[in-house]
Design an enzyme around this catalytic site. Structure first.
Site, PDB file in Angstrom:
ATOM      1  N   GLY A  46       0.824  -1.197   0.000  1.00 16.15           N
ATOM      2  CA  GLY A  46       0.000   0.000   0.000  1.00 16.15           C
ATOM      3  C   GLY A  46       0.860   1.248   0.000  1.00 16.15           C
ATOM      4  O   GLY A  46       2.022   1.214   0.425  1.00 16.15           O
ATOM      5  N   GLN A  51       2.936   9.907   1.453  1.00 14.43           N
ATOM      6  CA  GLN A  51       4.273   9.320   1.577  1.00 14.43           C
ATOM      7  C   GLN A  51       5.227   9.740   0.464  1.00 14.43           C
ATOM      8  O   GLN A  51       6.434   9.614   0.606  1.00 14.43           O
ATOM      9  CB  GLN A  51       4.175   7.788   1.606  1.00 14.43           C
ATOM     10  CG  GLN A  51       3.515   7.250   2.862  1.00 14.43           C
ATOM     11  CD  GLN A  51       3.365   5.755   2.782  1.00 14.43           C
ATOM     12  OE1 GLN A  51       2.398   5.251   2.226  1.00 14.43           O
ATOM     13  NE2 GLN A  51       4.337   5.022   3.305  1.00 14.43           N
ATOM     14  N   GLU A 134      -3.489   3.105   5.200  1.00 15.39           N
ATOM     15  CA  GLU A 134      -3.232   4.143   4.191  1.00 15.39           C
ATOM     16  C   GLU A 134      -4.095   5.382   4.421  1.00 15.39           C
ATOM     17  O   GLU A 134      -3.638   6.506   4.229  1.00 15.39           O
ATOM     18  CB  GLU A 134      -3.450   3.597   2.780  1.00 15.39           C
ATOM     19  CG  GLU A 134      -2.581   2.412   2.383  1.00 15.39           C
ATOM     20  CD  GLU A 134      -1.104   2.577   2.701  1.00 15.39           C
ATOM     21  OE1 GLU A 134      -0.605   3.716   2.683  1.00 15.39           O
ATOM     22  OE2 GLU A 134      -0.446   1.567   3.000  1.00 15.39           O
TER      23      GLU A 134
END
Ligand code: NI
Length: 167
Positions: A46, A51, A134
């Site tokens: 994921g 990120q 996530e």
């Protein structure tokens, strides 16, 4: 396509709160393709846009062993959840650290796909865990922040030490 740089905990930018995507367009799809390439190359199951330092509500997950079940969730919203699940998690932004986190065992998520079409995903098991992990990134939360302050301090020290060693 391109491999994107993944922010490493404790980078402050991992705590930014992502904004809703107002228009799903070619720019969005290009980002999704690059995120997928980055996730598969890592390898990981994921990745959240947060990120890769893009603070928009976009996540991708693929928990299949064959790497052909990519799910793209834009502006994801958990509309139902039930049960408890304790699962050991890792994160591409926190390399080498694996810790157990309690989450809902089953969730329903409403989101837009890469074509801007609304859909609902019912998930359980690893997929449910992964989607919740996530979505947390989009809220600026990293999974280690569920742990005790002492454990978090130890993890930060370990990662900073490793960073110094690789420089
Ligand atoms: Ni993560």
């Amino acid at each position: 396509m391109a491999i994107l740089k993944i922010l490493q905990y404790p980078d402050e930018r991992l705590h930014k709160v992502a904004k809703k995507v107002l228009q799903v367009d070619e720019t969005t799809r290009k980002l999704v393709r690059n995120m997928a390439e980055t996730m598969y190359a890592a390898p990981g199951v994921g990745l959240a846009a947060t990120q890769v330092d893009v603070h928009e509500q976009i996540i991708i997950v693929d928990v299949s062993e064959t790497h052909d079940q990519l799910k793209v969730l834009i502006n994801p919203e958990i509309i139902a959840s039930s049960g408890d699940s304790d699962c050991e998690e890792g994160c591409l932004s926190v390399p080498g650290i694996f810790e157990t986190v309690r989450r809902a065992a089953r969730i329903s998520v409403r989101a837009l796909d890469e074509n801007g079409k609304i859909f609902t995903l019912d998930a359980e098991g690893l997929l449910a865990v992964c989607v919740q992990h996530e979505i947390d990134h989009l809220r600026g939360k990293v999974f280690v922040e569920y742990l005790s302050q002492l454990k978090q301090a130890r993890i930060r020290a370990k990662l900073k030490k490793r960073l110094r060693e690789t420089m």
